[in-house]
Scaffold this active site. Structure first.
Site, PDB file in Angstrom:
ATOM      1  N   HIS A  62      32.484  47.352  41.149  1.00  0.00           N
ATOM      2  CA  HIS A  62      33.960  47.152  41.492  1.00  0.00           C
ATOM      3  C   HIS A  62      34.349  48.766  42.034  1.00  0.00           C
ATOM      4  CE1 HIS A  62      34.696  43.515  38.844  1.00  0.00           C
ATOM      5  NE2 HIS A  62      33.738  45.008  37.687  1.00  0.00           N
ATOM      6  N   HIS A 179      32.067  36.594  33.595  1.00  0.00           N
ATOM      7  CA  HIS A 179      32.167  37.236  32.688  1.00  0.00           C
ATOM      8  C   HIS A 179      32.537  36.300  31.713  1.00  0.00           C
ATOM      9  CE1 HIS A 179      35.093  40.676  31.426  1.00  0.00           C
ATOM     10  NE2 HIS A 179      34.661  39.850  30.442  1.00  0.00           N
ATOM     11  N   ASN A 278      35.390  45.941  28.610  1.00  0.00           N
ATOM     12  CA  ASN A 278      35.003  44.279  29.070  1.00  0.00           C
ATOM     13  C   ASN A 278      33.345  43.982  29.162  1.00  0.00           C
ATOM     14  OD1 ASN A 278      37.297  43.980  27.267  1.00  0.00           O
ATOM     15  ND2 ASN A 278      38.492  43.306  29.295  1.00  0.00           N
ATOM     16  N   ASP A 305      28.304  47.129  36.616  1.00  0.00           N
ATOM     17  CA  ASP A 305      29.868  47.282  36.253  1.00  0.00           C
ATOM     18  C   ASP A 305      30.595  48.311  36.459  1.00  0.00           C
ATOM     19  OD1 ASP A 305      32.053  45.684  35.703  1.00  0.00           O
ATOM     20  OD2 ASP A 305      31.650  45.141  33.099  1.00  0.00           O
TER      21      ASP A 305
END
Ligand code: DOR
Length: 429
Positions: A62, A179, A278, A305
């Site tokens: 990200h 996801h 998560n 992630d």
């Protein structure tokens, strides 16, 4: 310009190569790989005792650009990648605005050329605004260079939209990345549901929420006969569902993260928000199943992630903190410490999951060492001992569940297109 990497242990998973030798780089490309390459006129890197691998590929990052630059941007995120040994990364579309149009894909691609220090690939959103209602401009984004399509950050509730998204994306030979956590079951949970969440009184996200979502998402991909990639697999049930689907010939691939492979929900007892993520950190039986899944090929890639947040956002009471943390700069150390030095995975197995595996899923020509190919190379010292210090990270995300941990193994040199962009932890660009 010539560069000679001399006497390293060359691991090239694409060709099952694991030999001691040299790599000669000329004009940004790999000119030769052999037991002894000519050194005339070359700058020499003495790689004796070090491991020389294809430039590492992180398919799940990200970068927060556009719109959330207080957390990260292309400049800081790609420098973090270089520090972590990655030469190619793929960024997720949960930005503001979301990466859901060809204009944004083209804009980021352009920005990456001036701001980025490693190669940046872009993952476009499946739904407009990530709202789960209408398909985004999938075809246009892929034509502008998007390598995959995903609504990562949350689960796509609409089975109808996922089916159409899979069918459409599949026409371009690209995967949808999911996801997979059933929102109805997982929603508003803070951690893995189990004995620890019960003791702590924190609402849980049950493993079955992931199992159900993975099963549903795979069924849709099987029906559409389209490629699907399951992001950050964390549950034992999901591993088994993916294993069985692969045996049936479903076009499914999957990744696991360094944190899910090495940490458990026991860590949450400190209420330290650096462990909030998560899907959540689960119990030891789930961790063991993930490692088995990597070993037998059920899981194809290790992806970080990398989900940086501004310091003050994470520095709040547990329930209010956003999920996710920085991962690029600790990945290699964590994986080598937790999986290689413990004998759970071999070095070639680990390197494959960090390079060739993810490159193949995204259809990239990176992740391999090949004469004539761009010289994207990572040099790793598997024995290097260091302690994680988040403040020194290049990423703006200064939280890590591995803060202060002693790790063994670190990338020492990152080379992109034949240029050394990181040496001994320092990014040179
Ligand atoms: O913990 C997470 N944080 N999981 C995700 O899937 C998204 C990520 C983020 O974007 O912060």
């Amino acid at each position: 310009m010539k560069l000679l990497i001399k006497g390293g242990r060359i691991i090239n998973p694409a060709e099952n190569m694991d030999v001691v030798g040299d790599i000669l780089i000329e004009n940004g490309k790999i000119a030769a790989i052999g037991s002894s390459c000519p050194a005339a006129g070359a700058e020499i890197i003495d790689a004796a005792g070090l491991v020389v691998t294809p430039g590492l590929v992180d398919m799940h990052v990200h970068l927060r650009e556009p719109g959330l630059e207080a957390k990260e941007d292309i400049a800081s995120g790609t420098r973090a990648a270089a520090a972590g040994g990655f030469t190619t990364i793929a960024c997720m579309p949960n930005t503001r605005p979301a990466i859901d149009s060809s204009i944004v894909v083209a804009g980021l691609t352009q920005r990456a050329k001036t701001e980025g220090v490693v190669k940046l690939k872009i993952i476009g959103a499946l739904s407009k605004g990530l709202e789960g209602r209408e398909l985004a401009e999938i075809g246009d984004m892929i034509e502008s260079g998007a390598v995959a399509i995903s609504d990562d950050g949350g689960h796509l509730d609409s089975t109808r939209l996922l089916k159409t998204g899979l069918e459409y994306t599949g026409m371009f030979g690209r995967p949808v990345i999911t996801h997979s956590e059933d929102e109805g079951l997982a929603n508003e949970g803070f951690m893995h549901e189990g004995a620890v969440s019960a003791v702590l009184g924190l609402k849980g996200r049950p493993a079955v929420a992931e199992d159900i979502a993975v099963a549903r998402d795979i069924m849709l991909a099987e029906y559409a006969n389209a490629p699907i990639h399951i992001a950050h697999v964390s549950s034992k049930g999901a591993v088994e569902i993916i294993r069985q689907a692969k045996q049936r010939g479903v076009k499914v691939t999957a990744e696991a993260t360094p944190h899910h492979l090495t940490l458990t929900d026991e860590e949450l007892r400190t209420f330290n928000t650096a462990f909030k993520v998560n899907p959540p950190l689960r119990s030891a039986e789930h961790v063991a199943a993930l490692i088995d899944g990597l070993k037998d090929g059920t899981l194809d890639a290790i992806a970080t992630d990398h989900a940086p947040h501004a310091f003050e956002e994470k520095d709040v009471e547990f329930r209010y903190a956003p999920s996710g943390f920085a991962g690029l700069e600790t990945a290699v150390g964590v994986v080598l410490t937790g999986l290689y030095h413990t004998g759970k995975l071999t070095l070639p197995e680990i390197i494959a999951k960090l390079s060739y595996g993810p490159a193949k899923i995204l259809g990239l020509d990176s992740g391999v060492l090949k004469v004539g190919a761009p010289a994207d190379i990572t040099i790793i010292d598997t024995e290097y001992k260091w302690a994680v210090d988040c403040i020194k990270f290049y990423t703006r995300g200064k939280h890590s569940p591995f803060e202060s941990r002693n790790l063994k193994g670190k990338p020492l040199i990152t080379i992109v297109n034949g240029s050394i962009i990181m040496q001994n932890g320092e990014v040179l660009k």
